[in-house]
Enzyme design. Structure first.
Site, short mmCIF file in Angstrom:
data_model
loop_
_atom_site.label_atom_id
_atom_site.label_comp_id
_atom_site.label_asym_id
_atom_site.label_seq_id
_atom_site.Cartn_x
_atom_site.Cartn_y
_atom_site.Cartn_z
N ARG A 60 -78.26 -54.57 28.75
CA ARG A 60 -79.25 -55.01 29.73
C ARG A 60 -80.53 -54.24 29.40
NH1 ARG A 60 -77.67 -52.86 35.11
NH2 ARG A 60 -76.33 -54.68 35.27
N ASP A 102 -74.22 -49.13 33.99
CA ASP A 102 -75.62 -48.96 34.39
C ASP A 102 -76.19 -47.68 33.77
OD1 ASP A 102 -75.64 -51.20 36.05
OD2 ASP A 102 -75.31 -50.06 37.89
#
Ligand code: FDA
Length: 302
Positions: A175, A125
């Site tokens: 992402r 992340d």
């Protein structure tokens, strides 16, 4: 953000924690790994895959970071044992980024190694801008050894134009999201239209450059931009995916899956739910407002 919403967001720290937990319940699978397994199974049955996140961030001690490594090993084992269609997402500051970058890299490498053993994948992340450079360094260094690792790029960051071009050059697995942390104007665009335009630009750079992209958004406009890019570059179903957070817009989820696109849901679990929950509530001032109003309802009836 409207003045009212700004006021609600500013007063969230005053809301008692049990109330925040109650309203944020929709965004979190539960406290335990078995909750994440149950929720992931249900998503899998509905044609969605998942990425499981153990809640926690900004650890101060090596012991906490090593505990995170153990927790993620358990997640990978459970995903394998239960035959779930799921990978894992982890936060570098939970793995010790703020203690020592090399220590963090080694901890994330342990999870990449473990995931590789199971034929699984690790998403790193992206946290606030104080972590961007180090997170990308760790990602670039890990990909020399592991092909089952990816990271995240945020369209609100001014630096993402340049980062995106570099990541496309190595066909990174990414992402793409807008970005959720509060950043100063010199670091992040403040105008939503620019954040969206940058999102669309990055989709073209990344998907056009051969990256596998997790198109992470609940914004219909950005979903459309994703589809536009998918059609523009003639991508097959296994060359991209959409991603959404647990607890947000179930209708849009079903539409995306109904159109036969791959959709991955971010499934967080654990007891360190507070920072994640308040970030989610701030994105949804309607829920945050309900939370806020409840304090006054409670006091009125006392
Ligand atoms: P936008 O904020 O414009 O929201 C579009 C619409 O979606 C809103 O109008 C609202 O209706 C709905 N919505 C959005 N959030 C909601 C919420 N919490 N509750 C209810 N409704 C909501 N960020 C980051 O900085 N680093 C990261 O690593 C990640 N990882 C990540 C993974 C996945 C799978 C997703 C979907 C998102 C992230 N994010 C993230 C968060 C991301 O940066 C962003 O803050 C949110 O996705 C909200 O942006 P949208 O693109 O949805 O648009």
């Amino acid at each position: 953000m409207s003045l009212m919403n700004k006021a609600i967001v500013a007063t969230l720290p005053l809301v008692p924690k049990p109330l925040v937990r109650y309203f944020a319940g929709r965004y979190i699978a539960g406290d335990k790994l078995e909750d994440a397994v149950r929720v992931t199974k249900a998503l899998n049955k509905r044609g969605m895959c998942a990425t499981v996140d153990v809640l926690g961030e900004e650890v101060d001690t090596r012991e906490e970071a090593l505990a995170a490594v153990r927790n993620y090993k358990e997640v990978l084992a459970a995903v394998d044992a239960e035959k779930l269609d799921a990978n894992v997402s982890l936060k570098p500051t939970m793995f010790g980024l703020k203690i020592d970058k090399g220590f963090c890299r080694e901890n994330v490498a342990v999870i990449c190694e473990e995931a590789r053993r199971y034929g699984n994948f690790v998403r790193i992340d992206m946290e606030d801008s104080s972590c961007t450079r180090d997170t990308l360094d760790i990602y670039y260094s890990l990909r020399d050894t592991y092909d089952n690792v990816g990271t995240v790029i945020q369209s609100y960051l001014r630096r993402s134009l340049a980062d995106g071009v570099g990541l496309a050059a190595v066909k990174a697995n990414l992402r793409l999201c807008k970005g959720i942390y509060v950043e100063p104007r010199e670091i992040a665009y403040k105008d939503k239209a620019v954040v969206n335009a940058n999102y669309a630009f990055l989709l073209d750079v990344l998907l056009g450059g051969g990256c596998y992209v997790g198109i992470a958004t609940h914004d219909e406009k950005m979903v459309w931009e994703g589809l536009r890019a998918v059609y523009k570059f003639g991508l097959k179903r296994d060359q991209y995916e959409f991603q959404m957070l647990l607890g947000v817009d179930a209708e849009l989820r079903d539409i995306i899956v109904g159109q036969n696109h791959r959709l991955r849901i971010y499934v967080p679990f654990g007891t360190a739910w507070y920072p994640y929950s308040t970030r989610r509530l701030k994105e949804n001032p309607h829920l945050a407002g309900q939370c806020f109003r409840n304090i006054f309802v409670k006091y009125e009836f006392k």
